[in-house]
Design a protein around this motif. Structure first.
Motif, PDB file in Angstrom:
ATOM      1  N   SER A  39       0.856  -1.185   0.000  1.00  0.00           N
ATOM      2  CA  SER A  39       0.000   0.000   0.000  1.00  0.00           C
ATOM      3  C   SER A  39       0.893   1.237   0.000  1.00  0.00           C
ATOM      4  O   SER A  39       1.771   1.373   0.864  1.00  0.00           O
ATOM      5  N   TYR A  40       0.642   2.125  -0.933  1.00  0.00           N
ATOM      6  CA  TYR A  40       1.453   3.342  -1.058  1.00  0.00           C
ATOM      7  C   TYR A  40       0.808   4.504  -0.321  1.00  0.00           C
ATOM      8  O   TYR A  40      -0.394   4.732  -0.419  1.00  0.00           O
ATOM      9  N   THR A  41       1.621   5.241   0.440  1.00  0.00           N
ATOM     10  CA  THR A  41       1.287   6.587   0.896  1.00  0.00           C
ATOM     11  C   THR A  41       2.553   7.422   0.678  1.00  0.00           C
ATOM     12  O   THR A  41       3.660   6.866   0.579  1.00  0.00           O
ATOM     13  N   PRO A  42       2.435   8.733   0.616  1.00  0.00           N
ATOM     14  CA  PRO A  42       3.636   9.552   0.380  1.00  0.00           C
ATOM     15  C   PRO A  42       4.702   9.405   1.463  1.00  0.00           C
ATOM     16  O   PRO A  42       5.896   9.575   1.190  1.00  0.00           O
ATOM     17  N   PRO A  95     -13.201  -6.080 -11.796  1.00  0.00           N
ATOM     18  CA  PRO A  95     -12.058  -5.390 -12.404  1.00  0.00           C
ATOM     19  C   PRO A  95     -12.487  -4.115 -13.142  1.00  0.00           C
ATOM     20  O   PRO A  95     -13.562  -4.064 -13.741  1.00  0.00           O
ATOM     21  N   ASN A  96     -11.631  -3.095 -13.047  1.00  0.00           N
ATOM     22  CA  ASN A  96     -11.811  -1.830 -13.761  1.00  0.00           C
ATOM     23  C   ASN A  96     -13.061  -1.061 -13.343  1.00  0.00           C
ATOM     24  O   ASN A  96     -13.530  -0.181 -14.085  1.00  0.00           O
ATOM     25  N   SER A  97     -13.606  -1.345 -12.159  1.00  0.00           N
ATOM     26  CA  SER A  97     -14.791  -0.634 -11.699  1.00  0.00           C
ATOM     27  C   SER A  97     -14.395   0.646 -10.961  1.00  0.00           C
ATOM     28  O   SER A  97     -13.256   0.821 -10.530  1.00  0.00           O
ATOM     29  N   ARG A  98     -15.361   1.540 -10.844  1.00  0.00           N
ATOM     30  CA  ARG A  98     -15.188   2.766 -10.056  1.00  0.00           C
ATOM     31  C   ARG A  98     -15.797   2.521  -8.677  1.00  0.00           C
ATOM     32  O   ARG A  98     -16.967   2.145  -8.571  1.00  0.00           O
ATOM     33  N   ILE A  99     -14.996   2.719  -7.635  1.00  0.00           N
ATOM     34  CA  ILE A  99     -15.423   2.381  -6.278  1.00  0.00           C
ATOM     35  C   ILE A  99     -15.485   3.648  -5.427  1.00  0.00           C
ATOM     36  O   ILE A  99     -14.494   4.373  -5.302  1.00  0.00           O
ATOM     37  N   LEU A 110      -5.839   2.361   3.048  1.00  0.00           N
ATOM     38  CA  LEU A 110      -4.683   1.469   2.928  1.00  0.00           C
ATOM     39  C   LEU A 110      -5.061   0.151   2.268  1.00  0.00           C
ATOM     40  O   LEU A 110      -4.336  -0.363   1.414  1.00  0.00           O
ATOM     41  N   LEU A 111      -6.201  -0.411   2.674  1.00  0.00           N
ATOM     42  CA  LEU A 111      -6.606  -1.715   2.157  1.00  0.00           C
ATOM     43  C   LEU A 111      -6.999  -1.642   0.686  1.00  0.00           C
ATOM     44  O   LEU A 111      -6.746  -2.580  -0.078  1.00  0.00           O
ATOM     45  N   TYR A 115      -5.615  -2.206  -4.899  1.00  0.00           N
ATOM     46  CA  TYR A 115      -6.538  -2.729  -5.903  1.00  0.00           C
ATOM     47  C   TYR A 115      -6.584  -1.867  -7.157  1.00  0.00           C
ATOM     48  O   TYR A 115      -7.108  -2.291  -8.190  1.00  0.00           O
ATOM     49  N   THR A 116      -6.017  -0.664  -7.076  1.00  0.00           N
ATOM     50  CA  THR A 116      -5.865   0.129  -8.297  1.00  0.00           C
ATOM     51  C   THR A 116      -4.871  -0.544  -9.240  1.00  0.00           C
ATOM     52  O   THR A 116      -4.916  -0.324 -10.448  1.00  0.00           O
ATOM     53  N   ARG A 117      -3.984  -1.367  -8.673  1.00  0.00           N
ATOM     54  CA  ARG A 117      -3.022  -2.108  -9.497  1.00  0.00           C
ATOM     55  C   ARG A 117      -3.431  -3.571  -9.660  1.00  0.00           C
ATOM     56  O   ARG A 117      -3.227  -4.159 -10.717  1.00  0.00           O
ATOM     57  N   LYS A 118      -4.023  -4.168  -8.622  1.00  0.00           N
ATOM     58  CA  LYS A 118      -4.459  -5.558  -8.704  1.00  0.00           C
ATOM     59  C   LYS A 118      -5.550  -5.743  -9.749  1.00  0.00           C
ATOM     60  O   LYS A 118      -5.485  -6.635 -10.593  1.00  0.00           O
ATOM     61  N   TYR A 119      -6.591  -4.913  -9.648  1.00  0.00           N
ATOM     62  CA  TYR A 119      -7.768  -5.069 -10.499  1.00  0.00           C
ATOM     63  C   TYR A 119      -8.008  -3.877 -11.412  1.00  0.00           C
ATOM     64  O   TYR A 119      -9.001  -3.839 -12.129  1.00  0.00           O
TER      65      TYR A 119
END
Length: 229
Positions: A39-42, A95-99, A110-111, A115-119
């Motif tokens: 999980s990325y944060t700055p 996949p590719n949905s807007r959440i 964080l969780l 998923y922006t990269r997974k799905y």
């Protein structure tokens, strides 16, 4: 075994990697980290799954030479939370949905971020969306079930088809223990029904693993009733 990285090569071209999210993730990929499991944060990189991310100590040392200001968090409790959450989300996310995300919910951010990269999903905070995150945690779901039973309403158990539930199998004490260790604000039970809470506390003392079983039983009964209708 880790590959041996040529650190000097990265240092010579350090100016090519900015502090942008895109460049940080690009650098992680270059050194062999699978960014679907972090999980990325700055300020911090949180490891969701140590084995799948391949984020070894050697790779961490390489990363820290390039980005010394970004902390790598190896929190085993967070990894347990991610494991619980991923089993649920794998059944719910398209996949590719807007959440649609809840406002100011650090643990959900964080969780969901990987998923922006997974799905390939897009996380939004307003506007059009295909799915909506329901931040319901395990404890509140169990208390909702007990409240419905004690009040004579019934199971009071339902999931909406357009919602996803990252925390429905994660207990509150796990979440708050991690948040405290990370210096974040903790969460509270949203269900304030005293009888339901008291009964939950009683069961916690005699059968600590009861919560997931209560949810599974309620889900089974609900599905059975819907099938028979």
């Amino acid at each position: 075994m880790d590959l041996m990285f040529d650190i000097s090569g990265f240092n010579d071209e350090k100016e090519e990697f900015s502090n942008s999210k895109r460049d940080v993730l690009k650098f992680l990929k270059i050194i062999g980290v699978d960014t679907r499991f972090i999980s990325y944060t700055p300020q911090k990189i949180y490891i969701n799954n140590l084995r799948f991310s391949k984020f070894s100590r050697t790779r961490e040392a390489t990363f820290m030479k390039q980005y010394p200001e970004i902390e790598v968090v190896r929190n085993k409790l967070f990894q347990k939370i991610c494991s619980k959450s991923s089993k649920q989300l794998a059944l719910e996310i398209e996949p590719n949905s807007r959440i649609l995300m809840p406002e100011e919910n650090f643990i959900i951010e964080l969780l969901m971020e990987p998923y922006t990269r997974k799905y390939g999903v897009k996380l939004v905070h307003d506007g059009e969306h295909d799915l909506k995150v329901n931040p319901l945690i395990l404890d509140d779901q169990v208390n909702d079930i007990f409240e419905g039973i004690f009040s004579g309403v019934g199971l009071n158990f339902s999931k909406k088809s357009d919602e996803i539930y990252p925390l429905i199998n994660v207990p509150l004490d796990w979440i708050n223990s991690f948040l405290e260790m990370d210096g974040q604000d903790t969460l509270e039970n949203k269900n304030k029904n005293e009888l339901a809470i008291s009964f939950s506390e009683f069961l916690e003392d005699v059968a600590p693993q009861y919560k997931e079983n209560v949810v599974k039983a309620a889900e089974y009964i609900q599905n059975k009733l819907e099938t028979e209708q």
